[in-house]
Scaffold this motif. Structure first.
Motif, mmCIF file in Angstrom:
data_model
loop_
_atom_site.group_PDB
_atom_site.id
_atom_site.type_symbol
_atom_site.label_atom_id
_atom_site.label_comp_id
_atom_site.label_asym_id
_atom_site.label_seq_id
_atom_site.Cartn_x
_atom_site.Cartn_y
_atom_site.Cartn_z
ATOM 1 N N LYS A 1 0.835 -1.201 0.000
ATOM 2 C CA LYS A 1 0.000 0.000 0.000
ATOM 3 C C LYS A 1 0.866 1.247 0.000
ATOM 4 O O LYS A 1 0.577 2.213 -0.699
ATOM 5 C CB LYS A 1 -0.940 0.011 1.208
ATOM 6 C CG LYS A 1 -2.079 -0.944 1.085
ATOM 7 C CD LYS A 1 -3.025 -0.808 2.247
ATOM 8 C CE LYS A 1 -4.191 -1.765 2.099
ATOM 9 N NZ LYS A 1 -5.121 -1.647 3.207
ATOM 10 N N GLN A 2 1.932 1.225 0.799
ATOM 11 C CA GLN A 2 2.853 2.366 0.857
ATOM 12 C C GLN A 2 3.548 2.550 -0.499
ATOM 13 O O GLN A 2 3.700 3.671 -0.977
ATOM 14 C CB GLN A 2 3.904 2.155 1.963
ATOM 15 C CG GLN A 2 4.858 3.304 2.131
ATOM 16 C CD GLN A 2 4.160 4.565 2.592
ATOM 17 O OE1 GLN A 2 3.179 4.528 3.309
ATOM 18 N NE2 GLN A 2 4.683 5.698 2.145
ATOM 19 N N GLU A 3 3.954 1.452 -1.085
ATOM 20 C CA GLU A 3 4.614 1.500 -2.392
ATOM 21 C C GLU A 3 3.663 2.045 -3.457
ATOM 22 O O GLU A 3 4.040 2.888 -4.270
ATOM 23 C CB GLU A 3 5.066 0.083 -2.760
ATOM 24 C CG GLU A 3 6.126 0.029 -3.819
ATOM 25 C CD GLU A 3 6.634 -1.394 -4.005
ATOM 26 O OE1 GLU A 3 6.432 -1.916 -5.115
ATOM 27 O OE2 GLU A 3 7.213 -1.955 -3.045
ATOM 28 N N GLN A 4 2.418 1.586 -3.438
ATOM 29 C CA GLN A 4 1.410 2.071 -4.384
ATOM 30 C C GLN A 4 1.136 3.560 -4.161
ATOM 31 O O GLN A 4 0.998 4.317 -5.120
ATOM 32 C CB GLN A 4 0.110 1.261 -4.245
ATOM 33 C CG GLN A 4 -0.923 1.587 -5.291
ATOM 34 C CD GLN A 4 -0.464 1.253 -6.701
ATOM 35 O OE1 GLN A 4 0.262 0.300 -6.926
ATOM 36 N NE2 GLN A 4 -0.882 2.053 -7.655
ATOM 37 N N SER A 5 1.094 3.963 -2.922
ATOM 38 C CA SER A 5 0.893 5.378 -2.592
ATOM 39 C C SER A 5 2.047 6.231 -3.110
ATOM 40 O O SER A 5 1.834 7.314 -3.653
ATOM 41 C CB SER A 5 0.754 5.542 -1.078
ATOM 42 O OG SER A 5 0.658 6.892 -0.740
ATOM 43 N N ASN A 6 3.273 5.741 -2.947
ATOM 44 C CA ASN A 6 4.442 6.469 -3.462
ATOM 45 C C ASN A 6 4.400 6.589 -4.987
ATOM 46 O O ASN A 6 4.737 7.636 -5.540
ATOM 47 C CB ASN A 6 5.732 5.780 -3.031
ATOM 48 C CG ASN A 6 6.014 5.956 -1.557
ATOM 49 O OD1 ASN A 6 5.450 6.827 -0.910
ATOM 50 N ND2 ASN A 6 6.879 5.101 -1.025
#
Length: 190
Positions: free
Chosen positions: A5-10
């Motif tokens: 999720k963090q990677e997708q957000s970035n």
């Protein structure tokens, strides 16, 4: 799961940042494109003076005038379209096509000259490279166009010109390379 999720957000943030950057770049390019087109159109008209001095045949002069006038009109007509582009990618593609047309026309008119005056034409090449880097476009497109124009220029003179000196050829090549390098460093650095 959290890292995905963090990677997708970035990734989404990077896309948004890129879109904002491109929109800002597009807006600035569209505000100034009419000035670039006007200057290039006027220059196209002014180059007719040198064409008349160096092209001996009346047919060649007429062809050069038609080429110069047609390109100037094309530039003027292209301004409105460029100002209405929605993405910088489309804007850059259209500008690249116009610049490629300008390069082809440069060689078309040059081929009409009786004597080519190598060093004068080398200054023309340096001017073409500077214009390519001044007009807003994608950095890669600018570099590719300027390298193609330079290679075509030196190939043209190597095969089609009877009178050029090797030292002039080397000096002109050095100036062209230095101009491209300086422009590329500035363009890729910003």
């Amino acid at each position: 799961m959290v890292s995905n999720k963090q990677e997708q957000s970035n990734i989404n943030e990077e896309k948004c940042d890129r879109a904002r950057f491109e929109a800002t770049k597009l807006g600035a390019a569209q505000r100034n494109i009419h000035a670039f087109a006007a200057i290039a159109s006027i220059a196209s008209f002014l180059f007719i003076i040198s064409d008349l001095m160096y092209i001996q045949s009346q047919t060649g002069r007429l062809i050069a005038a038609i080429i110069r006038y047609s390109f100037a009109i094309l530039l003027i007509l292209s301004v409105r379209r460029l100002q209405r582009m929605r993405t910088f990618a489309a804007f850059a593609s259209f500008v690249s096509v116009l610049e490629a047309i300008a390069i082809v026309l440069f060689f078309s008119v040059l081929s009409l000259y009786e004597s080519h005056e190598f060093m004068i034409q080398a200054l023309g090449l340096v001017t073409v490279v500077l214009v390519i880097f001044i007009v807003p476009n994608r950095s890669e497109n600018m570099l590719i166009l300027s390298l193609c124009a330079s290679v075509a220029f030196f190939t043209f003179f190597y095969f089609y010109s009877e009178y050029f000196l090797t030292r002039e050829y080397i000096v002109a090549a050095a100036y062209a390379i230095i101009t491209i390098l300086l422009c590329a460093v500035k363009t890729f650095g910003t």
